[in-house]
Write an enzyme that holds these catalytic residues in place. Structure first.
Site, PDB file in Angstrom:
ATOM      1  CG  HIS A  12      -0.655 -24.284  30.718  1.00  0.00           C
ATOM      2  ND1 HIS A  12      -1.544 -25.287  30.413  1.00  0.00           N
ATOM      3  CD2 HIS A  12       0.263 -24.837  31.531  1.00  0.00           C
ATOM      4  CE1 HIS A  12      -1.170 -26.401  31.020  1.00  0.00           C
ATOM      5  NE2 HIS A  12      -0.060 -26.166  31.703  1.00  0.00           N
ATOM      6  CD  GLU A  13       3.486 -23.421  32.788  1.00  0.00           C
ATOM      7  OE1 GLU A  13       3.398 -23.774  33.990  1.00  0.00           O
ATOM      8  OE2 GLU A  13       3.539 -24.249  31.844  1.00  0.00           O
TER       9      GLU A  13
ATOM     10  CG  HIS B 279       0.071 -24.976  36.499  1.00  0.00           C
ATOM     11  ND1 HIS B 279      -0.574 -26.099  36.957  1.00  0.00           N
ATOM     12  CD2 HIS B 279       0.550 -25.293  35.262  1.00  0.00           C
ATOM     13  CE1 HIS B 279      -0.496 -27.055  36.019  1.00  0.00           C
ATOM     14  NE2 HIS B 279       0.181 -26.591  34.983  1.00  0.00           N
TER      15      HIS B 279
ATOM     16  CD  GLU C 100      -0.800 -29.706  33.851  1.00  0.00           C
ATOM     17  OE1 GLU C 100      -1.256 -28.925  33.006  1.00  0.00           O
ATOM     18  OE2 GLU C 100       0.366 -29.647  34.279  1.00  0.00           O
TER      19      GLU C 100
END
Lengths: 500, 500
Positions: B264-265, B268, B294
């Site tokens: 997830h990160e 980003h 997101e």
């Protein structure tokens, strides 16, 4: 409070914030920032350091200090403030002579040179670092010319790191050591050497980190006021007594290096964590005398950490955290951490031959600043001296002249501090045993925090308010001498190596 | 170059340096600074943020922007500079209405509130955080009153994180989702559930870190332009496209959490690392639209990371790095990472019930800002809504209302971005398959970097220069709708749970 004092305190407060973020930029560059992010940090560091320097040398500050030094204002100041005002005025007289644009050049070159040194060391290629080293030497001479015109440059540098110290005194102290250590090391090297095979197995860096945390906590490092990072070369820095950080480096085939780096940097950190918090972020806090500072890191590392009794209360826990240590008895471990041998890397050296590593660097620095030996000749000179003092020749620059970062940021004159620290340690040890009884007993019984407390009260608390000479006089009541250190070495190694 | 443009660029350069160190202070506070060192960082952050804010709202900057907007000056600007000038002027109009001293109060309270939230979460005691939350709500309302007087506060907040978004649109999109997901989740929960026992064994955090590094590198995160830290709650921040940092949290009895936080990160971070570097440190760089942001983290986490084919090329390596995984087949792993269940913690939720966690928070925020529900009533309301949407009741505040840090720094209106991101993802997926073929095939063959490249070119490169609506229009050529996401859920979970 007088109006000037109020303004002065506000001014100090702003300066503190700039120094705070300069420290942080440096920390992050070394411990965290990625390769491509370095340039952004260097830009910011150059800008804020220059601003910070301008603030610390401004006419406005100068005027405030002049006013605060007038008898009626000065009489109203607290003792701490009296020290701060006097010290800042003295430093300022020197620093104000450095042109602001030249200071900016210095800061940028320091940061770039640090990165070039890292690249050069990784590539084991001195030529990558040489042009930066040349610039750092020239800039260092230039700066000394502004701050202390007409003085011998190398003495200016020595005094910068250990106030009151000069090369005549160091020549005497290092001379005393050389005279005693050359024959001692000969005897030791002729004796039976321990087998170190077991210490070259694989030791998981993650386990080494756990052992490091144990040791830091054991000697009294506060995690609430401290943090640990990972760097090529271990160091300690601090924002205040409430935020003191150490770094470490983990070698997969050597468990001892990271343990002793932890104890060494932990010693520096315990010093800073225990300075009178009233001095935080002022000229009175954060000990600026590097010999005194190293005397603390090296007291923990050598006088305590290389004593067998230090390990008695913790050795089983170390074995639990690093399972390969279960194959190594405490006796074997003790022999290895006091294994004297001629080796290439200063930071990995035993405490005896370590002295030669420093004497070598001291002579190199005299060659650079007194004899103006050109940069391209330095690797050769280094290797010659390694042969002379340690009877070995580095195979390449990475394990030779490039091994230490100090010259990359212009910290010439720092190296002697390490050995001065050990010389002081010999003196402290004799005094501590007079007051608290045998160190062996205290350590064996796990009462190491009593020693930490003694050091806290005798040395740490005073931060920068006592000069090295005052520290020694206050703790030991005598002049500095290498004799106690020599006595310590002779007694200890006669036992470790069963010498006649 | 015109004289004003030159001055403007110098001014931007100085602003950039302040923002740089504010980012660094924040990073260090979360990842490294010890407990007692927080106050020093907060002092510095308050000072430099306030200076930074003053610079970004100064008359001097305003004057320069006015000049640069005159037709003859504006015509000479590059396209990027035109965007920057226009955007800064628009932001400034709003920000200049915030009194400098109130901004300073806001910054200090944000930092203190963040620490109080951490303490409250650790103690599982909402009352520690409540007074800070109350202040953050009041300050948020106050700030919205300055920047957008007369507008509905919650719409101002939504627009702040996802420009052009309002609660009418979100009501429609979340309504579409609710309608389809409530019956879908019922069907899933009635089906046979996988056994997750194996996933509660002990997984060494050091191994988890190694797996994290593998996954980050596999999806395309650049270590040369990035770093990883450890925090309570994972996040991503960036200094520029050349220094983008992610954090993670490692649970000893759950290997999946850190893997998916990393992906997830990492999503980003890949976004930020691939923005046009020309935009670095300007209003054009670093995507400011949180729904769009997101959409990238969640595309990697869910659309790619929860696809079985993602794991085919790397699963063996994961098993090598984390030996307990050898007991778990890829099929078992795949079932577990798509294990749908009613659970307490948003960040640990499966991608389907996750939607309810966001809908709940969206409704909570409407209750706070529209219905002015008092702070002390919020835990009760939270628990009611948990029962309504997820049929469970938190045993305490730590696993209830205190679980997320967002409200602690006043990021009200951020939560809907997560679900908007997933809604966009459904749309991107359909478009990507049209252009590149089935995602299953691309992933199975280890060609994930082709997907990263597609996202780089379609979305990342533009940074903040395209609004969310423009991004969607450019990638998909249509209006935003939740239907593609619903189709994705229905198709995928019919297969995972073998639904009729």
């Amino acid at each position: 409070m007088s109006k000037t004092l109020e303004q002065f305190e506000q001014y100090l407060d702003k300066m503190k914030k700039y120094e705070h973020i300069n420290t942080l930029l440096y920390w992050d560059m070394r411990t965290c920032a990625p390769k491509l992010g370095q340039a952004g940090h260097i830009d910011a560091l150059t800008y804020f350091s220059t601003e910070s320097f301008a603030m610390s040398t401004s006419d406005e500050l100068y005027g405030m200090l002049e006013t605060l030094k007038t008898p009626e204002e000065f009489a109203q100041l607290s003792d701490t403030m009296k020290f701060i005002v006097t010290r800042m005025q003295r430093d300022m007289e020197k620093d104000r002579r450095i042109p602001k644009d030249r200071y900016k050049v210095m800061v940028r070159e320091q940061a770039e040179s640090g990165n070039a040194w890292e690249d050069a060391k990784n590539a084991s290629d001195f030529s990558i670092f040489a042009p930066h080293l040349e610039k750092m030497i020239a800039l260092t001479k230039e700066m000394a010319g502004y701050t202390d015109p007409g003085k011998e440059v190398y003495d200016v540098l020595l005094d910068k790191y250990e106030e009151g110290m000069d090369s005549a005194t160091i020549d005497r102290l290092f001379g005393e050591l050389k005279e005693a250590l050359i024959p001692l090391v000969k005897k030791i090297l002729a004796a039976k050497q321990p087998d170190d095979t077991k210490f070259h197995a694989y030791f998981d860096p993650d386990d080494q980190r756990k052992v490091q945390d144990l040791l830091l906590s054991y000697i009294g490092f506060s995690k609430d006021a401290g943090a640990v990072g990972e760097t090529e070369h271990p160091f300690t820095l601090n924002f205040s007594s409430k935020d003191v950080r150490v770094t470490n480096h983990y070698y997969e085939h050597d468990p001892i290096s990271a343990m002793f780096s932890a104890i060494h940097e932990g010693g520096h950190a315990i010093f800073e964590q225990n300075v009178n918090p009233e001095y935080d972020n002022t000229a009175a806090g954060s000990c600026r005398y590097m010999g005194v500072h190293e005397s603390q890191s090296r007291f923990y590392e050598n006088i305590l950490g290389r004593n067998k009794n230090f390990w008695i209360p913790v050795y089983e826990k170390v074995q639990e955290l690093m399972p390969q240590m279960k194959d190594i008895s405490l006796d074997e471990f003790y022999r290895e951490i006091n294994h004297v041998r001629n080796s290439l890397i200063r930071t990995e050296a035993d405490e005896v031959t370590y002295c030669f590593h420093i004497i070598l660097r001291y002579e190199m620095e005299k060659a650079i600043f007194r004899d103006n030996v050109p940069v391209e000749k330095l690797p050769e000179l280094w290797n010659q001296k390694m042969k002379e003092y340690l009877d070995i020749t580095p195979a390449n620059d990475a394990e030779g002249i490039l091994q230490d970062m100090h010259w990359s940021d212009g910290s010439f004159g720092y190296f002697p501090s390490y050995l001065l620290g050990s010389i002081y340690d010999g003196m402290y040890l004799e005094e501590l045993e007079k007051e608290l009884g045998p160190v062996d007993e205290i350590l064996k019984e796990g009462r190491i925090k009593e020693i930490t407390k003694w050091l806290n009260e005798k040395i740490h608390w005073y931060g920068s308010t006592r000069t090295p000479k005052e520290v020694i006089a206050n703790v030991c009541g005598k002049e500095v001498s290498a004799e106690p250190l020599v006595r310590y070495f002779e007694k200890k190694y006669a036992s470790v190596y069963d010498l006649k």
